[in-house]
Design a protein around this motif. Structure first.
Motif, PDB file in Angstrom:
ATOM      1  N   GLY A 143       0.783  -1.121  -0.054  1.00 53.00           N
ATOM      2  CA  GLY A 143      -0.029   0.060  -0.110  1.00 53.00           C
ATOM      3  C   GLY A 143       0.786   1.352   0.062  1.00 53.00           C
ATOM      4  O   GLY A 143       1.983   1.266   0.636  1.00 53.00           O
ATOM      5  N   GLY A 144       0.357   2.212  -0.432  1.00 54.48           N
ATOM      6  CA  GLY A 144       1.062   3.526  -0.822  1.00 54.48           C
ATOM      7  C   GLY A 144       1.288   4.401   0.663  1.00 54.48           C
ATOM      8  O   GLY A 144       2.402   4.723   0.847  1.00 54.48           O
ATOM      9  N   LEU A 145       0.335   4.487   1.278  1.00 55.42           N
ATOM     10  CA  LEU A 145       0.408   5.004   2.717  1.00 55.42           C
ATOM     11  C   LEU A 145       1.359   4.253   3.634  1.00 55.42           C
ATOM     12  O   LEU A 145       2.430   4.918   4.280  1.00 55.42           O
ATOM     13  CB  LEU A 145      -0.947   5.201   3.160  1.00 55.42           C
ATOM     14  N   GLY A 146       1.252   2.982   3.681  1.00 53.38           N
ATOM     15  CA  GLY A 146       1.954   2.230   4.512  1.00 53.38           C
ATOM     16  C   GLY A 146       3.519   2.217   4.180  1.00 53.38           C
ATOM     17  O   GLY A 146       4.434   2.488   4.904  1.00 53.38           O
ATOM     18  N   TYR A 147       3.692   2.022   2.857  1.00 52.18           N
ATOM     19  CA  TYR A 147       5.024   1.987   2.359  1.00 52.18           C
ATOM     20  C   TYR A 147       5.714   3.436   2.467  1.00 52.18           C
ATOM     21  O   TYR A 147       7.053   3.604   2.954  1.00 52.18           O
ATOM     22  CB  TYR A 147       4.973   1.835   0.697  1.00 52.18           C
ATOM     23  N   THR A 148       5.069   4.320   2.218  1.00 53.11           N
ATOM     24  CA  THR A 148       5.461   5.966   2.502  1.00 53.11           C
ATOM     25  C   THR A 148       5.827   6.167   4.017  1.00 53.11           C
ATOM     26  O   THR A 148       6.725   6.682   4.209  1.00 53.11           O
ATOM     27  CB  THR A 148       4.386   7.019   1.863  1.00 53.11           C
ATOM     28  N   ALA A 149       4.955   5.546   5.066  1.00 53.15           N
ATOM     29  CA  ALA A 149       5.253   5.814   6.327  1.00 53.15           C
ATOM     30  C   ALA A 149       6.680   4.914   6.571  1.00 53.15           C
ATOM     31  O   ALA A 149       7.456   5.606   7.398  1.00 53.15           O
ATOM     32  CB  ALA A 149       4.182   5.132   7.014  1.00 53.15           C
ATOM     33  N   ALA A 150       6.777   3.778   6.272  1.00 58.18           N
ATOM     34  CA  ALA A 150       8.021   3.158   6.382  1.00 58.18           C
ATOM     35  C   ALA A 150       9.125   3.854   5.859  1.00 58.18           C
ATOM     36  O   ALA A 150      10.297   3.964   6.353  1.00 58.18           O
ATOM     37  CB  ALA A 150       7.839   1.721   6.064  1.00 58.18           C
ATOM     38  N   ALA A 151       9.191   4.286   4.635  1.00 61.45           N
ATOM     39  CA  ALA A 151       9.999   4.817   3.847  1.00 61.45           C
ATOM     40  C   ALA A 151      10.485   6.068   4.514  1.00 61.45           C
ATOM     41  O   ALA A 151      11.911   6.355   4.726  1.00 61.45           O
ATOM     42  CB  ALA A 151       9.705   4.999   2.445  1.00 61.45           C
ATOM     43  N   SER A 152       9.573   7.035   4.956  1.00 60.20           N
ATOM     44  CA  SER A 152       9.777   8.124   5.678  1.00 60.20           C
ATOM     45  C   SER A 152      10.620   7.925   6.794  1.00 60.20           C
ATOM     46  O   SER A 152      11.560   8.696   7.354  1.00 60.20           O
ATOM     47  CB  SER A 152       8.663   9.118   5.893  1.00 60.20           C
ATOM     48  N   ALA A 153      10.274   6.866   7.636  1.00 58.29           N
ATOM     49  CA  ALA A 153      11.069   6.514   8.864  1.00 58.29           C
ATOM     50  C   ALA A 153      12.311   6.195   8.688  1.00 58.29           C
ATOM     51  O   ALA A 153      13.506   6.617   9.213  1.00 58.29           O
ATOM     52  CB  ALA A 153      10.180   5.533   9.434  1.00 58.29           C
ATOM     53  N   ILE A 154      12.540   5.361   7.620  1.00 53.08           N
ATOM     54  CA  ILE A 154      13.993   4.672   7.091  1.00 53.08           C
ATOM     55  C   ILE A 154      14.768   5.878   6.633  1.00 53.08           C
ATOM     56  O   ILE A 154      16.031   6.300   7.035  1.00 53.08           O
ATOM     57  CB  ILE A 154      13.974   3.780   6.134  1.00 53.08           C
ATOM     58  N   LEU A 155      14.276   6.715   5.952  1.00 54.74           N
ATOM     59  CA  LEU A 155      15.107   7.954   5.234  1.00 54.74           C
ATOM     60  C   LEU A 155      15.412   9.055   6.507  1.00 54.74           C
ATOM     61  O   LEU A 155      16.347   9.588   6.401  1.00 54.74           O
ATOM     62  CB  LEU A 155      14.178   8.615   4.329  1.00 54.74           C
ATOM     63  N   ALA A 156      14.320   8.873   7.393  1.00 57.41           N
ATOM     64  CA  ALA A 156      14.704  10.036   8.504  1.00 57.41           C
ATOM     65  C   ALA A 156      15.703   9.718   9.286  1.00 57.41           C
ATOM     66  O   ALA A 156      16.797  10.343   9.805  1.00 57.41           O
ATOM     67  CB  ALA A 156      13.400  10.215   9.401  1.00 57.41           C
ATOM     68  N   GLY A 157      15.813   8.297   9.600  1.00 54.32           N
ATOM     69  CA  GLY A 157      17.028   7.793  10.283  1.00 54.32           C
ATOM     70  C   GLY A 157      18.579   8.075   9.582  1.00 54.32           C
ATOM     71  O   GLY A 157      19.476   8.180   9.964  1.00 54.32           O
ATOM     72  N   ALA A 158      18.244   7.456   8.110  1.00 51.37           N
ATOM     73  CA  ALA A 158      19.400   7.461   7.528  1.00 51.37           C
ATOM     74  C   ALA A 158      19.965   9.097   7.319  1.00 51.37           C
ATOM     75  O   ALA A 158      21.047   9.413   7.337  1.00 51.37           O
ATOM     76  CB  ALA A 158      19.109   6.840   6.144  1.00 51.37           C
ATOM     77  N   TRP A 159      19.175  10.058   7.018  1.00 47.77           N
ATOM     78  CA  TRP A 159      19.557  11.295   6.999  1.00 47.77           C
ATOM     79  C   TRP A 159      19.975  11.966   8.211  1.00 47.77           C
ATOM     80  O   TRP A 159      21.194  12.667   8.150  1.00 47.77           O
ATOM     81  CB  TRP A 159      18.310  12.289   6.325  1.00 47.77           C
ATOM     82  N   ALA A 160      19.138  11.405   9.242  1.00 48.93           N
ATOM     83  CA  ALA A 160      20.019  11.754  10.606  1.00 48.93           C
ATOM     84  C   ALA A 160      21.256  11.310  10.766  1.00 48.93           C
ATOM     85  O   ALA A 160      22.387  12.271  11.151  1.00 48.93           O
ATOM     86  CB  ALA A 160      18.801  11.454  11.786  1.00 48.93           C
ATOM     87  N   ALA A 161      21.651  10.095  10.563  1.00 47.84           N
ATOM     88  CA  ALA A 161      22.848   9.504  10.529  1.00 47.84           C
ATOM     89  C   ALA A 161      23.945  10.189   9.439  1.00 47.84           C
ATOM     90  O   ALA A 161      25.160  10.554  10.006  1.00 47.84           O
ATOM     91  CB  ALA A 161      22.927   8.048  10.356  1.00 47.84           C
ATOM     92  N   TYR A 162      23.564  10.504   8.402  1.00 44.92           N
ATOM     93  CA  TYR A 162      24.376  10.946   7.461  1.00 44.92           C
ATOM     94  C   TYR A 162      24.665  12.642   7.921  1.00 44.92           C
ATOM     95  O   TYR A 162      25.682  12.851   7.865  1.00 44.92           O
ATOM     96  CB  TYR A 162      23.879  11.269   5.985  1.00 44.92           C
ATOM     97  N   GLY A 163      23.783  13.079   8.367  1.00 44.94           N
ATOM     98  CA  GLY A 163      23.932  14.513   8.797  1.00 44.94           C
ATOM     99  C   GLY A 163      24.944  14.456   9.943  1.00 44.94           C
ATOM    100  O   GLY A 163      25.926  15.569  10.437  1.00 44.94           O
ATOM    101  N   SER A 164      24.724  13.628  10.921  1.00 48.40           N
ATOM    102  CA  SER A 164      25.472  13.557  12.268  1.00 48.40           C
ATOM    103  C   SER A 164      27.097  13.404  11.799  1.00 48.40           C
ATOM    104  O   SER A 164      28.071  13.919  12.382  1.00 48.40           O
ATOM    105  CB  SER A 164      24.959  12.750  13.239  1.00 48.40           C
ATOM    106  N   ALA A 165      27.369  12.590  10.664  1.00 51.04           N
ATOM    107  CA  ALA A 165      28.540  12.131  10.474  1.00 51.04           C
ATOM    108  C   ALA A 165      29.270  13.335   9.602  1.00 51.04           C
ATOM    109  O   ALA A 165      30.386  13.635   9.923  1.00 51.04           O
ATOM    110  CB  ALA A 165      28.558  10.877   9.375  1.00 51.04           C
TER     111      ALA A 165
END
Length: 803
Positions: A162-184
Motif C-alpha cells: 500500500g502506498g500510505l504504509g510504504y510511505t510511512a516506512a520509507a519516511s522513517a528509514i529515510l529520517a534515520g538515514a538522513w539523521a545519521a548522514y547529517g551527524s557524520a
C-alpha cells in the motif's frame, strides 16, 4: 591657495590639474594590472614583454572608473550551486519517471546505486578540500536521489504494498538515514533539518494506512509533536530546532484542536489526549524559557478543557459555563498561591515566572469569557425597560426583554468576584467591586424576581455602592493609596443603579415615593459624609430626588401642571437656604445651581397660566433677592432678582390687559436710576452713560415711538415735560447722558408737534419759495462757517467736560 588670477581662470587651471592627475592615475592602474598578471604567470609561462606605457591622455579623454560590482563572489557562488543542484535534481526526476522503463532491472539498479552513492560520497571529498557550499548542493542532490530510490524500489520490488504504509516506512528509514548522514557530516546544514521533516510522516501516515480513527490520528500527531519538542529542547543546531518547532506547532496544534472537539462530544475519550497535550506543553515551558509563557497558557487551556469536559457530561446545560469557570478558578488559584521554585533535572532550582504566569493567564482568560457570558442579566437589569409602554402609576409593569436566562450567571459572577477579592492588586479590587455590584443588579433578571423585590435589590445595590464611595478603606485593605480610585468606582455604580431604579418605580405611586425618598436619603448621606467632588455630585443628585418627591406629591394631590410648577419653587428656596448654611463651600454653588434649574423647569410648567407665571416669577425674585443679601452672591443674585421682578410685573400687566408702554418701562427705569445714583455715590468718576443711560433710555425711547404714533396730545405733552426736566437736570449737574438723551427726545417731540403745521404752511407757500429759502440758508451758513465751527468746537469741549 592664494593666487592673483581671476576666479574664472583659476577654476580652469584647477580643472586641468585634476584631469592630469586622473590620467596619471589611470596609467598607474594599468601598470598595476600588468604586474599582477606577471606574478600570477611566473610559474606557468615566461614573463610577457613589458607593454609600452601609453601616453598621457588629454583631460577630455580621461578614462571613466568601472562601475562597482552588484553581487559578491559568495552570493554568485551560491546562485550557481543552487541552480546546478536544481538542474541535477530535475534530471534525476526525469530519468526516474520517464527513462526508467527503457532499461533492464540490472541497469536500473546499477544506475541508481552508482549515482546515489556518488552524490552521497562526493560531499566527503568536497568538505576535505574546503568546498562547503558545493558539498551542500551535492548533498541535497543525494537526499533527493534517496527519495527517488525509495520510489523506484516500490515500483519495481514492492508494487503490491500500500502506498500510505510504504510511505510511512520509507519516511522513517529515510529520517534515520538522513539523521545519521547529517551527524557524520556535521558541517552540512541540510541533512538534519531534512531528517526532521521526514520524521513528521511515519506515525501519522501509519495511522492513516491502518484506517485509524480521529483519536488515533490525533495521538499520532501528538507523539510526533512530542519528538519535535524533544528536538527543540535538546538539539543545539538552530536549523533543526526551528524545523522541529514548526512541526511541533502544526501537529501539536492539530492534536489539541482534535482534543477540544472531542471534549464536547466524548469527554472521556478526550481526557487523556488533552492531558497529554498539556504535559508536552508543560515540559516545553519548563525546559525552553523563550516559549514558557505561551506554552503554559495553552497547557492551562488544555487542562481546563479536559476537566471541564468531564464536568460538562454530568451537569445540566445551565451549569456548563459554571463548570468550566470552576476549573479555571482552581487553576488560577493554584498558580496564584504557588510561589515555590521549579527545578529542572540538570539545573539548579530556578523560578519560572513564565510557567506560573501562563497558567494563571489561562485560568484568567477562561474566567473572563465566563464573566462576559454572565453579564447580560446585569446589563438588562440597568437598561430594561427605559422606554415606557404603560402609563405612569398605572400599576402595570412592562415585560422584560431578557427571559429564561440561566440563573447560574449569578453564580459565575460570585465566583469571579471572590477570586478577585483575594488578589491584592488595585485592578482586581476594582473589578471585584464592579462585578459584585453587577451581581446584585442582575439578580432580578437572572431569578425573575417580583416587582417589589427587584426595586429592593436595585436600591440595595445602590446603597452598597455608595457605602464604598463614602468608606472605601475596607475594600482597599492591603493596597496603598488606592482608596480614592475605588471610591469613585463605587460612586459611579451607585449613580447608575440609582438611576435605573427610578424608571420602573414610576409604575406604582407608592414605589415612586419610596424609591425617590430612599435615593434622597442615600445621596444626602453621601453629601454629608463623603468628600471632594463626590460630595458635590451627591448633593445635586439629592436635590433632584427631592424635586421628584415634590412633583410626585403634587401629582398625587391631583394638582395641575402650572400649580405643580409653582410648588417646585420650594426647591430653589430650600437650596438657597442650604447654600447660606454651607456658606463658601465648593458644593454650595452646585447645589444652588441645581435648585435654580429645578425652578426654571417649574417656571416652564406655568407658561399656560400667565397669572400663575407672574406669581412664580415674583416668588423667584423673592428667593433671588434673599440670596443677594449674601455678599458672595450679590453680583449675580441681584440682577437675577431684578429681572424676575421685572418679568413678573410685565406678565401681570399683560394679564390686566394694560397696553400703555410706560407701565412696562417705568418699573425698569426707576430701579435702574436708583442703582445709577448709588453707583455714582460710590464711584464719582463713573460715566453718566453707565449710571443713567440704560434707565433713561428704557422709558424715553419706547415713549417716543408711542408718542409719534399717538394722535392725541397728552402723551407728547407729558413726554416733552419729562424730557425737558431730564435735560435741565443734565445741564444743572453737567451730565452728558441726561442732557443729550433728554434734549434729543425733546427736539423730536417738538418736531412731531410742529410737523402738521409745517406741512400745512409748506402747502400754502408758492413752489419757488422753499428752494429760495434753502439757498438763503446755505449762503448764511457759508458766510458764518468759521464762526459755526468755533461754536461747535466749544460745545463739544463743554460736553466733553461733562460725565
Amino acid at each position: 591657495m592664494n593666487t592673483s588670477l581671476p576666479p574664472a581662470e583659476e577654476l580652469a587651471l584647477v580643472d586641468r590639474e585634476l584631469a592630469r592627475l586622473d590620467a596619471h592615475r589611470a596609467q598607474l592602474l594599468l601598470r598595476r594590472d600588468w604586474l599582477v598578471r606577471v606574478l600570477d604567470a611566473q610559474r606557468a609561462a615566461p614573463v610577457p614583454p613589458v607593454p609600452p606605457v601609453p601616453p598621457a591622455l588629454p583631460a577630455a579623454a580621461a578614462p571613466r572608473p568601472w562601475p562597482a560590482p552588484e553581487a559578491t563572489p559568495r552570493s554568485t557562488q551560491n546562485v550557481l550551486l543552487t541552480l546546478g543542484g536544481m538542474l541535477l535534481t530535475v534530471a534525476a526526476l526525469v530519468f526516474t519517471l520517464v527513462s526508467w522503463g527503457t532499461m533492464g532491472i540490472g541497469g536500473r539498479s546499477a544506475v541508481l546505486a552508482v549515482v546515489t552513492s556518488a552524490a552521497l560520497f562526493a560531499p566527503v571529498v568536497l568538505l576535505r578540500r574546503g568546498l562547503v557550499s558545493t558539498a551542500e548542493s551535492v548533498a541535497v542532490l543525494g537526499l533527493v536521489l534517496t527519495v527517488l530510490d525509495a520510489y523506484a524500489l516500490h515500483r519495481v520490488a514492492l508494487p503490491e504494498t500500500g502506498g500510505l504504509g510504504y510511505t510511512a516506512a520509507a519516511s522513517a528509514i529515510l529520517a534515520g538515514a538522513w539523521a545519521a548522514y547529517g551527524s557524520a557530516l556535521s558541517r552540512l546544514r541540510t541533512p538534519l533539518p531534512a531528517a526532521v521533516v521526514a520524521a513528521q510522516l511515519p506515525l501519522t501516515l501509519g495511522v492513516l494506512a491502518a484506517d485509524g480513527a480521529l483519536t488515533a490520528f490525533a495521538w499520532a500527531a501528538l507523539g510526533t509533536a512530542a519528538l519535535d519538542v524533544a528536538a527543540v529542547v535538546w538539539v543545539k543546531a538552530l536549523p533543526v530546532r526551528v524545523t522541529a518547532g514548526v512541526g511541533a506547532a502544526g501537529l501539536g496544534g492539530w492534536a489539541l484542536l482534535a482534543g477540544l472537539g472531542l471534549s464536547l462530544t466524548s469527554p472521556l475519550e478526550a481526557l487523556p489526549l488533552l492531558l497529554a497535550c498539556a504535559a508536552v506543553l508543560l515540559f516545553l515551558a519548563v525546559r525552553h524559557a523563550p516559549s514558557a509563557l505561551a506554552s503554559a497558557v495553552v497547557a492551562g487551556l488544555a487542562g481546563i478543557a479536559a476537566a471541564g469536559g468531564l464536568l460538562r457530561a454530568g451537569v445540566p446545560e445551565a451549569w456548563i459555563v459554571p463548570a468550566y469557570a470552576l476549573c479555571a478558578l482552581v487553576l488560577a488559584g493554584a498558580t496564584a498561591w504557588h510561589r515555590g521554585p521549579w527545578a529542572g533535572p540538570r539545573t539548579e532550582p530556578v523560578k519560572l515566572p513564565g510557567l506560573r504566569d501562563g497558567l494563571a493567564w489561562a485560568g484568567a482568560g477562561v474566567l473572563g469569557l465566563a464573566t462576559l457570558w454572565a453579564l447580560p442579566p446585569a446589563v438588562f437589569g440597568l437598561l430594561d425597560p427605559r422606554v415606557r409602554s404603560t402609563e405612569i402609576w398605572s400599576g402595570a409593569h412592562p415585560e422584560r426583554t431578557l427571559t429564561d436566562y440561566p440563573a447560574t450567571a449569578s453564580l459565575v459572577l460570585l465566583m469571579v468576584t471572590a477570586a478577585l477579592v483575594v488578589v491584592p492588586r488595585l485592578w482586581t479590587r476594582g473589578a471585584a467591586l464592579v462585578l459584585g455590584w453587577a451581581l446584585l443588579v442582575g439578580l432580578p433578571v437572572a431569578f425573575g424576581l417580583s416587582y417589589g423585590a427587584s426595586l429592593a435589590v436595585l436600591l440595595g445595590a445602590t446603597a452598597a455602592a455608595l457605602v464604598v464611595a463614602v468608606r472605601p478603606a475596607p475594600v482597599a485593605r492591603g493596597l496603598d493609596g488606592s482608596a480614592e480610585v475605588l471610591a469613585w468606582l463605587g460612586f459611579g455604580c451607585g449613580l447608575a443603579s440609582g438611576l435605573a431604579a427610578v424608571a420602573p418605580a414610576l409604575d406604582s405611586r407608592a414605589a415612586t415615593f419610596a424609591v425617590l425618598g430612599v435615593l434622597a436619603a442615600l445621596f444626602g448621606a453621601v453629601a454629608l459624609l463623603g468628600g471632594g467632588v463626590r460630595r458635590t455630585v451627591a448633593a445635586c443628585a439629592g436635590v433632584l430626588a427631592v424635586a421628584g418627591l415634590v412633583g410626585a406629591g403634587a401629582a398625587a394631590g391631583g394638582l395641575s401642571e402650572p400649580v405643580t410648577g409653582l410648588l417646585l419653587l420650594v426647591v430653589p428656596a430650600g437650596t438657597a437656604g442650604l447654600g447660606a448654611w454651607l456658606r463658601r463651600r465648593p458644593e454650595s454653588v452646585a447645589v444652588e445651581a441645581t435648585g435654580a434649574a429645578v425652578g426654571l423647569f417649574g417656571l416652564g410648567l406655568t407658561l399656560d397660566r400667565p397669572a400663575l407665571l407672574a406669581l412664580a416669577l415674583a416668588l423667584g425674585g423673592v428667593v433671588a433677592a434673599a440670596t443677594a443679601v449674601r455678599p458672595e452672591r450679590r453680583p449675580v443674585a441681584s440682577w437675577v432678582a431684578a429681572v424676575l421682578f421685572l418679568l413678573a410685573t410685565w406678565v401681570r400687566l399683560t394679564v390686566w390687559e394694560v397696553t400703555t408702554p410706560e407701565a412696562y418701562t417705568l418699573p425698569v427705569t426707576v430701579p435702574a436710576l436708583v442703582v445709577g445714583v448709588l453707583r455714582r455715590r460710590r464711584d464719582p468718576e463713573a460715566s453718566s452713560w453707565t449710571a443713567y443711560g440704560p434707565g433713561l433710555a428704557a422709558t424715553l425711547v419706547p415713549s417716543l415711538f408711542a408718542a409719534w404714533a399717538d394722535p392725541h396730545g397728552t402723551r407728547p405733552l407729558l413726554l416733552g415735560l419729562g424730557s425737558l426736566a431730564v435735560t435741565l437736570l443734565g445741564a444743572r449737574f453737567r451730565l452728558q447722558a441726561p442732557l443729550l438723551l433728554g434734549g434729543s427726545v425733546l427736539a423730536l417731540v417738538g418736531l412731531h408737534e410742529l410737523a402738521p403745521y409745517v406741512v400745512q404752511a409748506v402747502g400754502a407757500l408758492p413752489r419757488w419759495l422753499p428752494p429760495a429759502l434753502a439757498g438763503l440758508l446755505l449762503l448764511a451758513v457759508g458766510a458764518t462757517y468759521e464762526q459755526r465751527l468755533r461754536d461747535a468746537r466749544r460745545l463739544r469741549e463743554r460736553l466733553g467736560r461733562m460725565r
